[in-house]
Design a protein around this motif. Structure first.
Motif, PDB file in Angstrom:
ATOM      1  N   PRO A 302       0.825  -1.219   0.000  1.00 20.43           N
ATOM      2  CA  PRO A 302       0.000   0.000   0.000  1.00 20.43           C
ATOM      3  C   PRO A 302       0.858   1.268   0.000  1.00 20.43           C
ATOM      4  CG  PRO A 302      -0.690  -1.546   1.708  1.00 20.43           C
ATOM      5  CD  PRO A 302       0.614  -2.039   1.200  1.00 20.43           C
ATOM      6  N   LYS A 303       0.278   2.316  -0.558  1.00 16.36           N
ATOM      7  CA  LYS A 303       0.894   3.636  -0.503  1.00 16.36           C
ATOM      8  C   LYS A 303      -0.009   4.550   0.313  1.00 16.36           C
ATOM      9  CE  LYS A 303       3.184   3.239  -4.998  1.00 16.36           C
ATOM     10  NZ  LYS A 303       3.261   3.781  -6.378  1.00 16.36           N
ATOM     11  N   GLY A 304       0.610   5.321   1.199  1.00 18.66           N
ATOM     12  CA  GLY A 304      -0.150   6.275   1.988  1.00 18.66           C
ATOM     13  C   GLY A 304      -0.229   7.618   1.286  1.00 18.66           C
ATOM     14  N   LYS A 305      -1.379   8.248   1.337  1.00 15.70           N
ATOM     15  CA  LYS A 305      -1.558   9.569   0.737  1.00 15.70           C
ATOM     16  C   LYS A 305      -2.225  10.477   1.763  1.00 15.70           C
ATOM     17  CE  LYS A 305      -1.331  12.397  -2.783  1.00 15.70           C
ATOM     18  NZ  LYS A 305      -0.016  12.830  -3.336  1.00 15.70           N
ATOM     19  N   ILE A 306      -1.463  11.503   2.195  1.00 18.35           N
ATOM     20  CA  ILE A 306      -2.017  12.395   3.213  1.00 18.35           C
ATOM     21  C   ILE A 306      -3.082  13.299   2.590  1.00 18.35           C
ATOM     22  CG2 ILE A 306      -0.294  14.242   2.948  1.00 18.35           C
ATOM     23  CD1 ILE A 306      -0.423  14.203   6.190  1.00 18.35           C
ATOM     24  N   ALA A 322      -7.753  14.466  -2.561  1.00 20.28           N
ATOM     25  CA  ALA A 322      -6.603  13.587  -2.832  1.00 20.28           C
ATOM     26  C   ALA A 322      -7.048  12.299  -3.515  1.00 20.28           C
ATOM     27  CB  ALA A 322      -5.875  13.269  -1.527  1.00 20.28           C
ATOM     28  N   PHE A 323      -8.197  11.794  -3.122  1.00 22.04           N
ATOM     29  CA  PHE A 323      -8.756  10.588  -3.736  1.00 22.04           C
ATOM     30  C   PHE A 323      -9.123  10.857  -5.197  1.00 22.04           C
ATOM     31  CE2 PHE A 323     -12.851   8.561  -4.872  1.00 22.04           C
ATOM     32  CZ  PHE A 323     -12.434   7.239  -4.960  1.00 22.04           C
ATOM     33  N   ALA A 413      -8.979   1.450  -2.573  1.00 22.16           N
ATOM     34  CA  ALA A 413      -8.776   2.708  -1.861  1.00 22.16           C
ATOM     35  C   ALA A 413      -9.448   2.632  -0.495  1.00 22.16           C
ATOM     36  CB  ALA A 413      -9.360   3.869  -2.665  1.00 22.16           C
ATOM     37  N   ILE A 414      -8.755   3.108   0.523  1.00 31.06           N
ATOM     38  CA  ILE A 414      -9.347   3.188   1.859  1.00 31.06           C
ATOM     39  C   ILE A 414      -9.429   4.660   2.239  1.00 31.06           C
ATOM     40  CG2 ILE A 414      -9.214   2.466   4.267  1.00 31.06           C
ATOM     41  CD1 ILE A 414      -7.402   0.182   3.419  1.00 31.06           C
ATOM     42  N   LEU A 415     -10.627   5.149   2.411  1.00 34.33           N
ATOM     43  CA  LEU A 415     -10.832   6.521   2.843  1.00 34.33           C
ATOM     44  C   LEU A 415     -10.877   6.573   4.365  1.00 34.33           C
ATOM     45  CD1 LEU A 415     -13.581   7.693   0.285  1.00 34.33           C
ATOM     46  CD2 LEU A 415     -11.095   7.567   0.003  1.00 34.33           C
ATOM     47  N   PHE A 447      -3.922   4.183   0.943  1.00 32.71           N
ATOM     48  CA  PHE A 447      -4.426   4.565   2.259  1.00 32.71           C
ATOM     49  C   PHE A 447      -4.545   6.094   2.272  1.00 32.71           C
ATOM     50  CE2 PHE A 447      -2.114   0.827   4.629  1.00 32.71           C
ATOM     51  CZ  PHE A 447      -2.946  -0.073   4.009  1.00 32.71           C
ATOM     52  N   PHE A 448      -5.745   6.615   2.254  1.00 32.66           N
ATOM     53  CA  PHE A 448      -5.950   8.056   2.365  1.00 32.66           C
ATOM     54  C   PHE A 448      -6.165   8.407   3.836  1.00 32.66           C
ATOM     55  CE2 PHE A 448      -7.087   7.013  -1.989  1.00 32.66           C
ATOM     56  CZ  PHE A 448      -6.407   7.988  -2.692  1.00 32.66           C
ATOM     57  N   HIS A 449      -5.335   9.330   4.343  1.00 37.08           N
ATOM     58  CA  HIS A 449      -5.347   9.583   5.785  1.00 37.08           C
ATOM     59  C   HIS A 449      -5.000  11.040   6.066  1.00 37.08           C
ATOM     60  CE1 HIS A 449      -0.908   9.824   5.975  1.00 37.08           C
ATOM     61  NE2 HIS A 449      -0.963   8.937   4.983  1.00 37.08           N
ATOM     62  N   ASP A 450      -5.268  11.479   7.297  1.00 33.46           N
ATOM     63  CA  ASP A 450      -4.854  12.823   7.699  1.00 33.46           C
ATOM     64  C   ASP A 450      -3.737  12.744   8.747  1.00 33.46           C
ATOM     65  OD1 ASP A 450      -6.294  11.916   9.849  1.00 33.46           O
ATOM     66  OD2 ASP A 450      -7.882  13.425   9.719  1.00 33.46           O
ATOM     67  N   GLY A 451      -3.066  11.625   8.775  1.00 30.63           N
ATOM     68  CA  GLY A 451      -1.955  11.388   9.697  1.00 30.63           C
ATOM     69  C   GLY A 451      -1.758   9.895   9.870  1.00 30.63           C
ATOM     70  N   LYS A 452      -0.548   9.409   9.631  1.00 35.66           N
ATOM     71  CA  LYS A 452      -0.297   7.967   9.691  1.00 35.66           C
ATOM     72  C   LYS A 452      -0.541   7.427  11.098  1.00 35.66           C
ATOM     73  CE  LYS A 452       2.835   6.556   6.006  1.00 35.66           C
ATOM     74  NZ  LYS A 452       4.165   5.997   5.693  1.00 35.66           N
ATOM     75  N   THR A 453      -1.126   6.248  11.150  1.00 34.98           N
ATOM     76  CA  THR A 453      -1.333   5.563  12.428  1.00 34.98           C
ATOM     77  C   THR A 453      -0.356   4.399  12.537  1.00 34.98           C
ATOM     78  OG1 THR A 453      -2.965   4.034  11.490  1.00 34.98           O
ATOM     79  CG2 THR A 453      -3.793   6.117  12.407  1.00 34.98           C
TER      80      THR A 453
END
Length: 473
Positions: A302-306, A322-323, A413-415, A447-453
């Motif tokens: 997976p690739k993370g996208k902030i 971003a999505f 895609a994971i929102l 992985f669409f996120h507003d901060g990595k977990t």
């Protein structure tokens, strides 16, 4: 139609044995009139069991094992004019109340057929799959108590089971393949029917057409094991790390009760939990590891996208910017699109905005090419089938489709990937939906996120480690 009561006694008993042996049932689930039932009760063909027992500090339901006092309640009984405890935990399968017994079969056990060549599957396992299959065959042949099969997503776990099931049927054993979710049962049924065409196979889940559960080869949700007692020689539990199995103590309780004293349990997982990994490291749980997918390609990393504006956009039921940018630039726009969201509300309310956006960009011709699905959706079965048959191009889903389903060519895609519902296991499983066919063994996972977990980082690291162990760099 022949009246059962007119059959010779030994044929009646054979029929009753097949129907009721290996089960723990309420009186209303035993379909005999009172006079015949009480006669069989006197003959010890049915043996009453206490339904709820009092332990030192709690009551326990003997059907589901529940000891949680908040899931026990009291009710006045119209029969004996007293107040009794009843179990709320398993009430959907019929009320278990203190003053009414559960019944197990006390007569002779059914003799299951011995098959010479039960498997009609004509495929061929890869060397790595064959190694795992041989280990399962050995465990069943030697009646080893437990075996964990740790296989990456897309390794072909179902096909790896065929030699083990074959071995069991050749020994005249009874087999149950249990999995936490009804969607997976529905997907497995035609595959096992095709692989074992001469063996009766029954599927049990909430709403299933078959209710008897009397076949030699059973596929069932783990909840259906509530009705079984010392029934199976081989129990295969798929996705032991999945909700609700790992989070509900009653399910391991009933799975353990469903197997015979002398039996083999095979656990399947792509993402073992910490307690299973601990047992493996301490060598208290035998295991076999399958680090590569059946087609020989690595797992998609997976690739993370902030997406800092994601929270606000999702609250307004808008697809994140971003999505949208990613969708426009996908490497292979011919792939179907599987979009995961954390809640039912988002699944329902994002459907039309995403459909409108995709249509305006020319990615879909009509909004009818998109649907949403979740656990409470009464049409989820037909929607999943439509997506599999490419009648739908885009499917918005909750974690209901995180595992156990196969689509040949999708991007994932994971929102709001940082939501608590997406733990490490869920993220790994969701990532495993991509690249599952020989014709398209890769796929994008975002992985669409507003901060990595921590869960996101662990999932990505876990996938990279699996690829490394499979010989990929």
């Amino acid at each position: 139609m022949t009246d059962e009561n007119s059959l010779p006694e030994h044929l009646q008993l054979d029929d009753l044995s097949r129907q009721y042996s290996g089960k723990m049932l309420l009186r209303k689930e035993i379909h005999l009139d009172d006079s015949m039932f009480h006669q069989h009760l006197r003959d010890n063909l049915f043996i009453p069991q206490q339904s709820i027992i009092r332990k030192k500090f709690a009551y326990q339901c003997q059907r589901c094992g529940n000891q949680n006092s908040s899931l026990m309640a009291t009710i006045p009984c119209s029969k004996c004019k007293q107040t009794h405890k009843y179990c709320r935990k398993c009430i959907e399968m019929g009320r278990v109340i203190e003053c009414e017994s559960l019944f197990i079969w006390g007569g002779k056990k059914p003799k299951w057929p011995v098959y010479e060549q039960p498997c009609t599957w004509e495929g061929q396992l890869t060397p790595v799959q064959q190694k795992a299959a041989d280990r399962m065959v050995a465990a069943i042949r030697k009646e080893e108590k437990e075996l964990l099969v740790w296989a990456v997503c897309g390794a072909g776990k179902t096909e790896m089971l065929f030699p083990g099931i074959t071995e069991a049927l050749q020994q005249g054993k009874r087999v149950c393949l249990a999995t936490p979710r009804a969607d997976v049962v529905r997907e497995l049924l035609p595959r096992l029917q095709q692989a074992f065409q001469d063996v009766p196979v029954q599927a049990l889940y909430g709403g299933s057409e078959t209710k008897e559960g009397t076949a030699q080869l059973i596929i069932a949700t783990t909840h259906q094991l509530l009705r079984y007692n010392r029934a199976f020689d081989v129990v295969i539990i798929d996705e032991i790390d999945a909700f609700p199995f790992h989070a509900d103590p009653s399910l391991p309780f009933v799975a353990d009760r469903a197997k015979k004293e002398q039996s083999t349990t095979v656990y399947l997982t792509a993402t073992p939990r910490k307690n299973q990994r601990r047992k493996i490291s301490r060598k208290t749980l035998s295991h076999v590891f399958v680090p590569v997918r059946f087609h020989g390609y690595p797992l998609p990393v997976p690739k993370g996208k902030i997406s800092l504006s994601q929270k606000k956009e999702l609250q307004q039921y808008k697809p994140p910017e971003a999505f949208i940018k990613w969708v426009k630039k996908r490497t292979n726009p011919n792939r179907q699109l599987l979009i995961f969201v954390p809640t039912i509300g988002l699944a329902e309310n994002l459907k039309f905005p995403i459909g409108s956006m995709l249509k305006s960009e020319g990615i879909i011709a009509s909004e009818k090419e998109l649907a949403s699905v979740h656990a409470a959706d009464i049409k989820r079965e037909e929607k999943v089938l439509a997506f599999r048959e490419r009648k739908l191009t885009v499917l918005v889903t909750t974690t209901i489709l995180e595992r156990g389903v196969t689509f040949p060519s999708v991007d994932v895609a994971i929102l709001d990937a940082g939501h608590t519902v997406f733990d490490e296991a869920a993220l790994v499983q969701i990532s495993g939906r991509a690249g599952r066919s020989v014709k398209d063994p890769t796929g994008e996972v975002m992985f669409f996120h507003d901060g990595k977990t921590e869960a996101m980082e662990q999932a990505i690291e876990s996938i990279k480690l699996m690829n490394k162990r499979g010989g990929f760099r």
